[in-house]
Design a protein around this motif. Structure first.
Motif, PDB file in Angstrom:
ATOM      1  N   MET A 130     -72.182   0.630  32.209  1.00  0.00           N
ATOM      2  CA  MET A 130     -70.990   1.000  32.978  1.00  0.00           C
ATOM      3  C   MET A 130     -70.105   1.926  32.145  1.00  0.00           C
ATOM      4  O   MET A 130     -69.930   1.712  30.952  1.00  0.00           O
ATOM      5  N   PHE A 131     -69.603   2.949  32.760  1.00  0.00           N
ATOM      6  CA  PHE A 131     -68.706   3.920  32.143  1.00  0.00           C
ATOM      7  C   PHE A 131     -69.412   4.826  31.139  1.00  0.00           C
ATOM      8  O   PHE A 131     -68.746   5.563  30.399  1.00  0.00           O
ATOM      9  N   ASP A 132     -70.730   4.840  31.108  1.00  0.00           N
ATOM     10  CA  ASP A 132     -71.428   5.686  30.147  1.00  0.00           C
ATOM     11  C   ASP A 132     -71.145   7.162  30.381  1.00  0.00           C
ATOM     12  O   ASP A 132     -70.969   7.929  29.429  1.00  0.00           O
ATOM     13  N   THR A 133     -71.118   7.583  31.655  1.00  0.00           N
ATOM     14  CA  THR A 133     -70.849   8.990  31.962  1.00  0.00           C
ATOM     15  C   THR A 133     -69.441   9.372  31.534  1.00  0.00           C
ATOM     16  O   THR A 133     -69.221  10.435  30.921  1.00  0.00           O
ATOM     17  N   GLU A 134     -68.467   8.531  31.832  1.00  0.00           N
ATOM     18  CA  GLU A 134     -67.086   8.816  31.466  1.00  0.00           C
ATOM     19  C   GLU A 134     -66.918   8.872  29.943  1.00  0.00           C
ATOM     20  O   GLU A 134     -66.209   9.747  29.422  1.00  0.00           O
ATOM     21  N   LYS A 135     -67.571   7.972  29.241  1.00  0.00           N
ATOM     22  CA  LYS A 135     -67.493   7.977  27.782  1.00  0.00           C
ATOM     23  C   LYS A 135     -68.040   9.284  27.215  1.00  0.00           C
ATOM     24  O   LYS A 135     -67.431   9.912  26.340  1.00  0.00           O
ATOM     25  N   ALA A 136     -69.199   9.696  27.706  1.00  0.00           N
ATOM     26  CA  ALA A 136     -69.828  10.923  27.209  1.00  0.00           C
ATOM     27  C   ALA A 136     -68.954  12.137  27.515  1.00  0.00           C
ATOM     28  O   ALA A 136     -68.820  13.054  26.689  1.00  0.00           O
ATOM     29  N   THR A 137     -68.354  12.152  28.706  1.00  0.00           N
ATOM     30  CA  THR A 137     -67.495  13.269  29.100  1.00  0.00           C
ATOM     31  C   THR A 137     -66.267  13.355  28.199  1.00  0.00           C
ATOM     32  O   THR A 137     -65.893  14.445  27.734  1.00  0.00           O
ATOM     33  N   ALA A 138     -65.636  12.223  27.940  1.00  0.00           N
ATOM     34  CA  ALA A 138     -64.450  12.208  27.090  1.00  0.00           C
ATOM     35  C   ALA A 138     -64.794  12.625  25.663  1.00  0.00           C
ATOM     36  O   ALA A 138     -64.090  13.448  25.052  1.00  0.00           O
ATOM     37  N   SER A 139     -65.879  12.080  25.125  1.00  0.00           N
ATOM     38  CA  SER A 139     -66.278  12.402  23.767  1.00  0.00           C
ATOM     39  C   SER A 139     -66.555  13.895  23.611  1.00  0.00           C
ATOM     40  O   SER A 139     -66.150  14.523  22.619  1.00  0.00           O
ATOM     41  N   ALA A 140     -67.234  14.490  24.597  1.00  0.00           N
ATOM     42  CA  ALA A 140     -67.537  15.925  24.541  1.00  0.00           C
ATOM     43  C   ALA A 140     -66.265  16.762  24.609  1.00  0.00           C
ATOM     44  O   ALA A 140     -66.160  17.803  23.947  1.00  0.00           O
ATOM     45  N   TRP A 141     -65.293  16.310  25.397  1.00  0.00           N
ATOM     46  CA  TRP A 141     -64.039  17.063  25.501  1.00  0.00           C
ATOM     47  C   TRP A 141     -63.295  17.062  24.167  1.00  0.00           C
ATOM     48  O   TRP A 141     -62.800  18.107  23.713  1.00  0.00           O
ATOM     49  N   PHE A 142     -63.199  15.916  23.516  1.00  0.00           N
ATOM     50  CA  PHE A 142     -62.495  15.852  22.239  1.00  0.00           C
ATOM     51  C   PHE A 142     -63.171  16.769  21.209  1.00  0.00           C
ATOM     52  O   PHE A 142     -62.488  17.445  20.431  1.00  0.00           O
ATOM     53  N   ARG A 143     -64.493  16.825  21.217  1.00  0.00           N
ATOM     54  CA  ARG A 143     -65.205  17.713  20.296  1.00  0.00           C
ATOM     55  C   ARG A 143     -64.927  19.177  20.642  1.00  0.00           C
ATOM     56  O   ARG A 143     -64.730  20.013  19.753  1.00  0.00           O
ATOM     57  N   SER A 144     -64.898  19.505  21.922  1.00  0.00           N
ATOM     58  CA  SER A 144     -64.609  20.873  22.341  1.00  0.00           C
ATOM     59  C   SER A 144     -63.207  21.299  21.924  1.00  0.00           C
ATOM     60  O   SER A 144     -62.995  22.421  21.438  1.00  0.00           O
ATOM     61  N   LEU A 145     -62.231  20.403  22.093  1.00  0.00           N
ATOM     62  CA  LEU A 145     -60.861  20.712  21.685  1.00  0.00           C
ATOM     63  C   LEU A 145     -60.792  20.911  20.183  1.00  0.00           C
ATOM     64  O   LEU A 145     -60.112  21.828  19.691  1.00  0.00           O
ATOM     65  N   ARG A 146     -61.498  20.089  19.434  1.00  0.00           N
ATOM     66  CA  ARG A 146     -61.558  20.252  17.986  1.00  0.00           C
ATOM     67  C   ARG A 146     -62.063  21.642  17.612  1.00  0.00           C
ATOM     68  O   ARG A 146     -61.492  22.318  16.749  1.00  0.00           O
TER      69      ARG A 146
END
Length: 294
Positions: free
Chosen positions: A1-17
């Motif tokens: 549960m929430f695997d897609t949301e977790k992956a999306t959030a993690s990728a966004w933080f890396r992109s912002l970095r």
């Protein structure tokens, strides 16, 4: 549960970095006049960080990116991480007490991802700055947190006004009540009780933020991150060429002492990172390279 949301959030933080690191190195390259322009342009040193659980198994990690001794930045860190595992007893108790989450002792699993940035500048006329955004998940609840705040040792009202106006412009599309609420939240959070004063001139901040609409809450979190560069970069451009005195530098070092006090005594992120076994160098990246106390 929430695997897609977790992956999306993690990728966004890396992109912002990646966006921020690129922008900060471009500032170093373009600083060719004024104080410190004779130095070599600074570059980030990147180190992979790993977190291990109590039994020694892999529990995630991230990237610690630190630049030291540049033309514009004396020390700046931009860290991202995605960690997971089970919360220790102290962290469980703190989480349950602060958030009122039932069942933590029965199922203490967690997952957390985010970006954390602190910049200490060469020129004392350029304000120090902090930014972080994060997502936290347990089987019992999820939430977002973070914000950004400005920490000048020599305040310029027009710089403060620009920083806040830019944040307001990014938050207003999510509803007119968001900016004043998050500004007040920052004023309360970044207050130093033993000094009876604020750490800086404020900004925006939220914690434990969950309306139940993940997409809407994530969109707000993204715009907090998107506001950072347009809020901060013009201030750097404006102030980095100003001459300064030894007295100005002394003022900067004393203010950095105030910043260090807050981060070591009150900051929740510092306490959580150390209690959950994350790389202490990454957790304490926020501390200034030099500071003094009177």
């Amino acid at each position: 549960m929430f695997d897609t949301e977790k992956a999306t959030a993690s990728a966004w933080f890396r992109s912002l970095r990646d966006q921020i690191v690129t922008a900060f190195e471009a500032l170093e390259d373009s600083h060719d006049t004024g104080p410190f322009s004779e130095a070599a342009p600074g570059r980030f040193e990147v180190k992979e960080t790993r977190r291990q659980s109590e039994d020694g198994s892999d529990a995630g990690g991230g990237l610690m990116s630190v630049m030291r001794g540049g033309r514009v930045f004396e020390k700046v860190g931009v860290n991202v991480s995605t960690v997971y595992g089970t919360l220790g007893e102290r962290a469980q108790q703190a989480m349950a007490a602060r958030k009122g989450i039932p069942g933590m002792a029965d199922d203490p699993r967690f997952w957390a991802s985010g970006i954390s940035l602190v910049a200490h500048m060469q020129n004392p006329h350029v304000p120090a700055v902090h930014m972080n955004t994060r997502m936290f998940w347990t089987p019992h609840a999820w939430w977002f947190g973070g914000g950004s705040d400005l920490n000048p040792c020599i305040e310029y009202p027009e710089d403060t006004a620009h920083f806040h106006a830019t944040q307001k412009a990014h938050l207003d599309p999510h509803g007119p009540g968001h900016y004043p609420r998050l500004k007040e939240w920052a004023d309360e959070y970044f207050y130093i009780p033993h000094r009876k004063r604020a750490r800086g001139v404020g900004g925006i901040f939220m914690d434990d933020y969950c309306t139940g609409d993940w997409q809407a809450d994530f969109a707000l979190t993204q715009d907090i991150g998107r506001a950072f560069l347009p809020a901060f970069l013009p201030l750097v451009e404006r102030r980095r060429v100003q001459p300064f005195t030894e007295a100005d530098k002394d003022t900067q070092l004393i203010h950095r002492g105030l910043y260090a006090e807050y981060n070591l005594v009150y900051d929740r992120g510092t306490k959580f990172g150390l209690e959950t076994g994350h790389d202490p160098d990454a957790v304490l990246m926020s501390l200034p390279p030099l500071a003094k106390w009177v």
